[in-house]
Design a protein around this motif. Structure first.
Motif, PDB file in Angstrom:
ATOM      1  N   LEU A  95     -10.298  10.086   7.674  1.00 31.02           N
ATOM      2  CA  LEU A  95     -11.145   9.041   7.548  1.00 31.02           C
ATOM      3  C   LEU A  95     -12.568   9.555   7.485  1.00 31.02           C
ATOM      4  CD1 LEU A  95     -10.018   7.263  10.753  1.00 31.02           C
ATOM      5  CD2 LEU A  95      -9.375   6.785   8.523  1.00 31.02           C
ATOM      6  N   GLN A  96     -13.353   8.823   6.670  1.00 25.28           N
ATOM      7  CA  GLN A  96     -14.504   9.166   6.301  1.00 25.28           C
ATOM      8  C   GLN A  96     -15.482   9.048   7.530  1.00 25.28           C
ATOM      9  OE1 GLN A  96     -16.590  10.871   3.921  1.00 25.28           O
ATOM     10  NE2 GLN A  96     -15.822   9.808   2.410  1.00 25.28           N
ATOM     11  N   ASP A  97     -15.349   7.786   8.275  1.00 27.51           N
ATOM     12  CA  ASP A  97     -16.131   7.569   9.603  1.00 27.51           C
ATOM     13  C   ASP A  97     -15.212   6.854  10.575  1.00 27.51           C
ATOM     14  OD1 ASP A  97     -18.676   8.343   9.085  1.00 27.51           O
ATOM     15  OD2 ASP A  97     -18.479   6.869   7.445  1.00 27.51           O
ATOM     16  N   ALA A  98     -15.118   7.330  11.795  1.00 23.79           N
ATOM     17  CA  ALA A  98     -14.330   6.672  12.584  1.00 23.79           C
ATOM     18  C   ALA A  98     -14.707   5.184  13.085  1.00 23.79           C
ATOM     19  CB  ALA A  98     -14.052   7.528  13.802  1.00 23.79           C
TER      20      ALA A  98
ATOM     21  N   VAL B 104     -11.333   5.473   4.281  1.00 29.07           N
ATOM     22  CA  VAL B 104     -10.361   6.642   4.130  1.00 29.07           C
ATOM     23  C   VAL B 104     -11.073   7.532   2.709  1.00 29.07           C
ATOM     24  CG1 VAL B 104      -8.004   7.526   3.542  1.00 29.07           C
ATOM     25  CG2 VAL B 104      -8.481   5.207   5.012  1.00 29.07           C
ATOM     26  N   LYS B 105     -10.823   8.780   3.335  1.00 25.82           N
ATOM     27  CA  LYS B 105     -11.365   9.856   2.149  1.00 25.82           C
ATOM     28  C   LYS B 105     -10.291   9.548   0.828  1.00 25.82           C
ATOM     29  CE  LYS B 105     -13.381  13.242   5.219  1.00 25.82           C
ATOM     30  NZ  LYS B 105     -13.283  14.544   5.932  1.00 25.82           N
ATOM     31  N   GLN B 106     -11.079   9.614  -0.286  1.00 19.19           N
ATOM     32  CA  GLN B 106     -10.333   9.386  -1.607  1.00 19.19           C
ATOM     33  C   GLN B 106      -9.107  10.418  -1.582  1.00 19.19           C
ATOM     34  OE1 GLN B 106     -10.605   7.234  -4.107  1.00 19.19           O
ATOM     35  NE2 GLN B 106      -9.177   8.507  -5.367  1.00 19.19           N
ATOM     36  N   GLU B 107      -9.347  11.603  -1.215  1.00 20.29           N
ATOM     37  CA  GLU B 107      -8.297  12.623  -1.482  1.00 20.29           C
ATOM     38  C   GLU B 107      -7.031  12.511  -0.556  1.00 20.29           C
ATOM     39  OE1 GLU B 107     -11.682  14.710   0.694  1.00 20.29           O
ATOM     40  OE2 GLU B 107     -11.246  13.191  -0.661  1.00 20.29           O
TER      41      GLU B 107
ATOM     42  N   ASN C  22      -2.091   9.538   2.712  1.00 21.22           N
ATOM     43  CA  ASN C  22      -1.910   9.861   4.060  1.00 21.22           C
ATOM     44  C   ASN C  22      -1.955   8.375   5.060  1.00 21.22           C
ATOM     45  OD1 ASN C  22      -3.410  12.555   2.949  1.00 21.22           O
ATOM     46  ND2 ASN C  22      -1.339  12.909   4.419  1.00 21.22           N
ATOM     47  N   ILE C  23      -2.785   7.638   4.488  1.00 22.24           N
ATOM     48  CA  ILE C  23      -2.964   6.308   5.353  1.00 22.24           C
ATOM     49  C   ILE C  23      -2.204   5.271   4.444  1.00 22.24           C
ATOM     50  CG2 ILE C  23      -4.482   4.713   6.383  1.00 22.24           C
ATOM     51  CD1 ILE C  23      -4.392   7.365   7.641  1.00 22.24           C
ATOM     52  N   PRO C  24      -0.878   5.048   4.704  1.00 22.37           N
ATOM     53  CA  PRO C  24      -0.280   3.956   3.902  1.00 22.37           C
ATOM     54  C   PRO C  24      -0.901   2.413   4.307  1.00 22.37           C
ATOM     55  CG  PRO C  24       1.099   4.490   5.670  1.00 22.37           C
ATOM     56  CD  PRO C  24      -0.056   5.558   5.831  1.00 22.37           C
ATOM     57  N   GLY C  25      -1.170   1.824   2.998  1.00 20.60           N
ATOM     58  CA  GLY C  25      -1.639   0.617   3.440  1.00 20.60           C
ATOM     59  C   GLY C  25      -2.382  -0.173   1.948  1.00 20.60           C
ATOM     60  N   LEU C  26      -3.166  -1.156   2.015  1.00 21.45           N
ATOM     61  CA  LEU C  26      -3.615  -1.815   1.003  1.00 21.45           C
ATOM     62  C   LEU C  26      -5.127  -1.494   0.665  1.00 21.45           C
ATOM     63  CD1 LEU C  26      -2.178  -5.241   1.518  1.00 21.45           C
ATOM     64  CD2 LEU C  26      -1.218  -3.567  -0.005  1.00 21.45           C
TER      65      LEU C  26
ATOM     66  N   THR D  48     -14.916   7.328  -1.073  1.00 21.86           N
ATOM     67  CA  THR D  48     -14.360   6.243   0.079  1.00 21.86           C
ATOM     68  C   THR D  48     -13.515   5.181  -0.416  1.00 21.86           C
ATOM     69  OG1 THR D  48     -16.136   7.004   1.438  1.00 21.86           O
ATOM     70  CG2 THR D  48     -14.854   5.422   2.303  1.00 21.86           C
ATOM     71  N   LEU D  49     -12.311   5.105   0.071  1.00 20.97           N
ATOM     72  CA  LEU D  49     -11.527   3.849  -0.092  1.00 20.97           C
ATOM     73  C   LEU D  49     -11.418   3.071   1.273  1.00 20.97           C
ATOM     74  CD1 LEU D  49      -8.819   5.350  -2.174  1.00 20.97           C
ATOM     75  CD2 LEU D  49     -10.757   4.204  -2.928  1.00 20.97           C
ATOM     76  N   PHE D  50     -11.472   1.687   0.985  1.00 19.07           N
ATOM     77  CA  PHE D  50     -11.279   0.970   2.225  1.00 19.07           C
ATOM     78  C   PHE D  50      -9.933   0.322   2.322  1.00 19.07           C
ATOM     79  CE2 PHE D  50     -15.853   0.999   1.177  1.00 19.07           C
ATOM     80  CZ  PHE D  50     -16.535   1.324   2.615  1.00 19.07           C
ATOM     81  N   ILE D  51      -9.076   0.964   3.090  1.00 19.65           N
ATOM     82  CA  ILE D  51      -7.757   0.611   3.158  1.00 19.65           C
ATOM     83  C   ILE D  51      -7.226  -0.382   4.371  1.00 19.65           C
ATOM     84  CG2 ILE D  51      -5.438   1.779   3.277  1.00 19.65           C
ATOM     85  CD1 ILE D  51      -6.453   4.308   1.957  1.00 19.65           C
ATOM     86  N   GLU D  52      -6.460  -1.173   4.303  1.00 12.18           N
ATOM     87  CA  GLU D  52      -6.038  -1.963   5.100  1.00 12.18           C
ATOM     88  C   GLU D  52      -4.635  -1.485   5.524  1.00 12.18           C
ATOM     89  OE1 GLU D  52      -4.312  -6.445   6.119  1.00 12.18           O
ATOM     90  OE2 GLU D  52      -5.026  -6.166   4.153  1.00 12.18           O
ATOM     91  N   PRO D  53      -4.307  -0.675   6.764  1.00  9.05           N
ATOM     92  CA  PRO D  53      -3.235   0.023   7.020  1.00  9.05           C
ATOM     93  C   PRO D  53      -2.280  -0.913   7.249  1.00  9.05           C
ATOM     94  CG  PRO D  53      -4.993   0.660   8.540  1.00  9.05           C
ATOM     95  CD  PRO D  53      -5.465  -0.655   7.722  1.00  9.05           C
ATOM     96  N   MET D  54      -0.862  -0.447   6.761  1.00  8.41           N
ATOM     97  CA  MET D  54       0.221  -1.369   6.802  1.00  8.41           C
ATOM     98  C   MET D  54       0.701  -1.810   8.320  1.00  8.41           C
ATOM     99  SD  MET D  54       1.002  -1.725   3.635  1.00  8.41           S
ATOM    100  CE  MET D  54       2.778  -2.651   3.880  1.00  8.41           C
TER     101      MET D  54
END
Length: 792
Positions: A186-189, A202-205, A209-213, A223-229
């Motif tokens: 994670l970029q930030d908690a 979530v960090k781009q690289e 590791n964090i599955p989701g949308l 930074t990617l903003f991911i919605e965890p599955m």
């Protein structure tokens, strides 16, 4: 009204002052379109409205006019079925509340119960109130874009579910971001929202590791903003709940809109009434601010302004002026030096006329008369036009031509410096011709001028009057007082001399003026001097009259106070006397009560002693009876008498007493013998018959006692002057003696007095065994001072 006249007289500045007094945009719109009315009935109605509003504000304070909004557009949308937004519904609710509060404000209270406001009461009571609509809107909407949870139970339940779902999602996300495994990805908690869904940065690289949308990325792409599955389903459920919330809110707004649409006519009518009331109370506030008064209106062209003030000049600077026209004369020519106040006087008349015809009270004293004119024309100020290449004179004449072409009989015309700007001779001639034309048509005209010819013209023409503005030559300053009936003097020579112009120049100037002009100016100066003396005398007389009136009022006040004090003293004295009498009566009642208590106690004690004596006597008699019986039984006659008859005299051997047989012996040998006052039952064996005269042989005994008593006991007893106790004892003994003496009727003299002796003796007689009856004395017997007693 002529727009140029409204501009010249600065009518818009009055409207600006009024605009600051109204509270709503609707009221301000009415002010913007306000114009003087030429219908006298309409003007009277507006003035009455304003006057009622002034009185209401004085009695009850300013009305609650806050919350009035323009809701016509909102109502049209509601009528066609469109759903209103919360802010629109709130504005409607505010307007409804304003109408309801205004009706409550208008209800009569104790302090103002006798007042009467027929116009405004009728208007305000015609307002429609819909408190249920107010309550429904305020209960459902708590902000311009915020619906309350109380709007419906369904909305409350949905929002509780949304809050619970939010908590579940945050808990799930917190477990993800706080995991030691995921923290490095994670970029930030932290938890954030993208496209109305919860996501984590979530960090781009590490996106795999964090599955989701993926919903968004930062501008740098790091930074990617991911919605965890793990929370996709929860977010879907939250989205569904929010859609349900939106649908419920739309249903609530539609329901409220429909409620408003059903009463659209009443609500729109309210808006018209409220906007007009805002204007009326605005006029009332302006009147109070400028100390205005309701003018007396007429349509006969009569003006009489008392202590009128120009409303645009500060109250602490303006000089009140009296001006009248329209009865004895219809044309007024005002003369005097520059800066003397001629133009201000013209503008005051014109502006106060416009205000009166607009329903605004005029700044002047009560009793001022204002005429309602069809037209008002004013030629005031420098009208030079560079664009039209017109000189000042040409501009003025152009305006005057328009006035002369448009004027009618019910008009008011105001000219400032009529005929100025050209050759004085020609200008004066033109001015006289113009005034003569208007005067011939009976048109009310007021003109200012410097021309001496116009002063002479006014003096010599019937229906035209001179006036002047007063100027103090000593101080070189105007007083701004208008003097009607007195032509003004230019004072040019005096002013020039006072400011230092040489005498030789002034003398030469005097020589250049025609003799007639000098004589006329001297006449004016003489008139002015006489007028000042007369004015001073008049003011002195008025001061003295006021002082006399004040002294008279003080004397009347003192007399009234003295009369009131006299009445109050008499009233207080009477009250004090009544109080003293009442207290004395109460005190005497207490004394009488105490005496009665004492008398009662004495009587009880006397009765107790009498009862004790009676008991003792009864015991003694019983003992004597027992002894007699015993003696009778113990001593017997040597020879028992036979055939004893009633009336025979016998001797009781055991008592050694003589007695008379009452009845012969019975079968048992017992008989009754009268011995003095006692009856004794004895046996025949204890008596001895006595032969011969019983009277001569009888020993002294009871009969001799009775005979002695009958000779010594009188038929009356006097107990006056004795205490109750003494009197009761004496009377009691006297009753026994009278009874023994055989008296049938006696008299007890106790006197009238306080009645204590009479009452105590009466109580004694009630319980005395020898008394057959008693009564108070009759007339001739001593009245209530004696008691007549019949004995048994």
């Amino acid at each position: 009204m002529n727009d140029r006249t409204l501009k010249v007289l600065e009518y818009n500045k009055i409207k600006n002052m009024l605009n600051n007094m109204v509270e709503s945009s609707l009221g301000k719109s009415l002010v913007e379109n306000l114009k003087p009315s030429t219908d006298i009935e309409d003007v009277k109605y507006m003035q009455n409205q304003t006057d009622e509003a002034v009185n209401i504000i004085i009695k009850r304070g300013r009305p609650p006019l806050g919350g009035i909004h323009d809701v016509l557009k909102d109502m049209k949308r509601a009528e066609i079925g469109s759903t209103l937004m919360p802010i629109n519904l709130l504005r409607i609710a505010d307007s409804l509340r304003a109408a309801r509060r205004l009706k409550s404000y208008m209800k009569k209270d104790k302090e103002d119960r006798d007042s009467n406001y027929p116009i405004l009461e009728s208007i305000i009571y015609s307002l429609n109130t819909y408190k249920y609509i107010e309550d429904d809107i305020y209960n459902a909407i708590i902000g311009e874009d915020q619906i309350s949870d109380n709007a419906s139970s369904k909305l409350r339940n949905i929002r509780r579910k949304i809050e619970s779902k939010n908590g579940s999602i945050r808990n799930k996300l917190n477990s993800i971001i706080n995991s030691s495994t995921n923290r490095k990805y994670l970029q930030d908690a932290l938890i954030t929202i993208r496209e109305d869904r919860f996501v984590v940065p979530v960090k781009q690289e590490y996106k795999s590791n964090i599955p989701g949308l993926v919903h968004d990325q930062s501008s740098s792409g790091a930074t990617l903003f991911i919605e965890p599955m793990a929370i996709v389903e929860l977010n879907n459920q939250l989205k569904e709940l929010k859609l349900e919330e939106k649908e419920e809110i739309e249903r609530i707004l539609a329901e409220l809109t429909n409620l408003v649409a059903q009463e659209s006519e009443g609500i729109k009518e309210n808006q018209k009434i409220l906007s007009n009331l805002d204007l009326v109370f605005g006029k009332a506030k302006l009147a109070l601010d400028m100390d205005g008064s309701k003018p007396i209106l007429n349509n006969e062209g009569y003006i009489n302004i008392k202590k009128g003030r120009h409303p645009l000049i500060p109250k602490d600077e303006v000089v009140p002026t009296d001006i009248y026209i329209g009865k004895k004369f219809n044309t007024l020519v005002i003369t005097g030096p520059n800066t003397g106040g001629k133009t201000v006087t013209l503008k005051t008349v014109g502006l106060l006329t416009l205000m009166a015809q607009s329903g605004i009270q005029v700044p002047g004293e009560y009793g001022s008369h204002m005429a309602v004119f069809d037209q008002l024309f004013a030629d005031i100020g420098d009208e030079q036009s560079i664009e039209q290449s017109l000189s000042t004179f040409s501009s003025h004449m152009t305006n005057i031509v328009d006035i002369l072409e448009s004027v009618d009989k019910n008009s008011l015309v105001l000219f400032d410096e009529l005929g100025a700007g050209t050759d004085p001779t020609e200008g004066a001639a033109l001015a006289m011709s113009i005034l003569n034309y208007l005067h011939s048509k009976s048109i009310r005209t007021i003109a200012t001028t410097h021309y001496s010819e116009l002063k002479v013209y006014a003096l010599t023409t019937e229906g035209i009057e001179n006036a002047s503005v007063e100027f103090n030559v000593k101080t070189l300053s105007p007083t701004y007082k208008l003097l009607i009936g007195v032509p003004g003097k230019s004072n040019a020579f005096e002013i020039s001399k006072r400011i230092g112009l040489g005498d030789y120049i002034i003398d030469r100037a005097r020589q250049l003026i025609s003799k007639e002009n000098i004589e006329f100016e001297d006449v004016l100066a003489s008139i002015e001097k006489d007028r000042r003396v007369t004015e001073e005398n008049r003011q002195k007389t008025e001061r003295m009259k006021k002082e006399i009136d004040k002294l008279k009022e003080e004397l009347q006040s003192k007399k009234a106070k003295a009369d009131d004090m006299k009445k109050r003293i008499i009233r207080e004295a009477k009250q004090e006397a009544k109080k003293i009498v009442r207290e004395a009566k109460e005190e005497s009642d207490e004394i009488v009560k105490a005496l009665r208590d004492i008398s009662s106690d004495i009587e009880k004690e006397r009765r107790r002693k009498i009862q004790e004596a009676q008991d003792t006597l009864k015991g003694s008699i019983d003992k004597i009876d027992d002894d007699l019986a015993e003696n009778v039984l113990s001593k017997k006659a040597k020879k028992i008498p036979k055939n004893l008859k009633a009336g025979e005299t016998v001797k009781l051997l055991n008592l050694n007493q003589r007695g008379t047989v009452i009845n012969p012996p019975n079968e048992s040998g017992n008989l009754a013998v009268q011995v003095g006052i006692m009856k004794v039952n004895v046996h025949v064996s204890t008596v001895q018959r006595i032969k011969g005269d019983s009277k001569s042989s009888q020993q002294p005994g009871t009969k001799s006692i009775i005979r002695a008593k009958s000779k010594s006991v009188k038929s009356e007893i006097d107990v006056r002057g004795k205490t109750l106790e003494e009197a009761v004892l004496d009377v009691d003994k006297y009753l026994d003696d009278a009874y023994i003496a055989g008296l049938n009727r006696i008299t007890i003299i106790h006197g009238k007095g306080t009645g204590i002796l009479r009452q105590g003796i009466s109580e004694l007689l009630r319980s005395q065994r020898h008394v057959k009856g008693y009564r108070l004395g009759k007339h001739g017997e001593g009245g209530t001072g004696v008691t007549v007693v019949d004995l048994k």
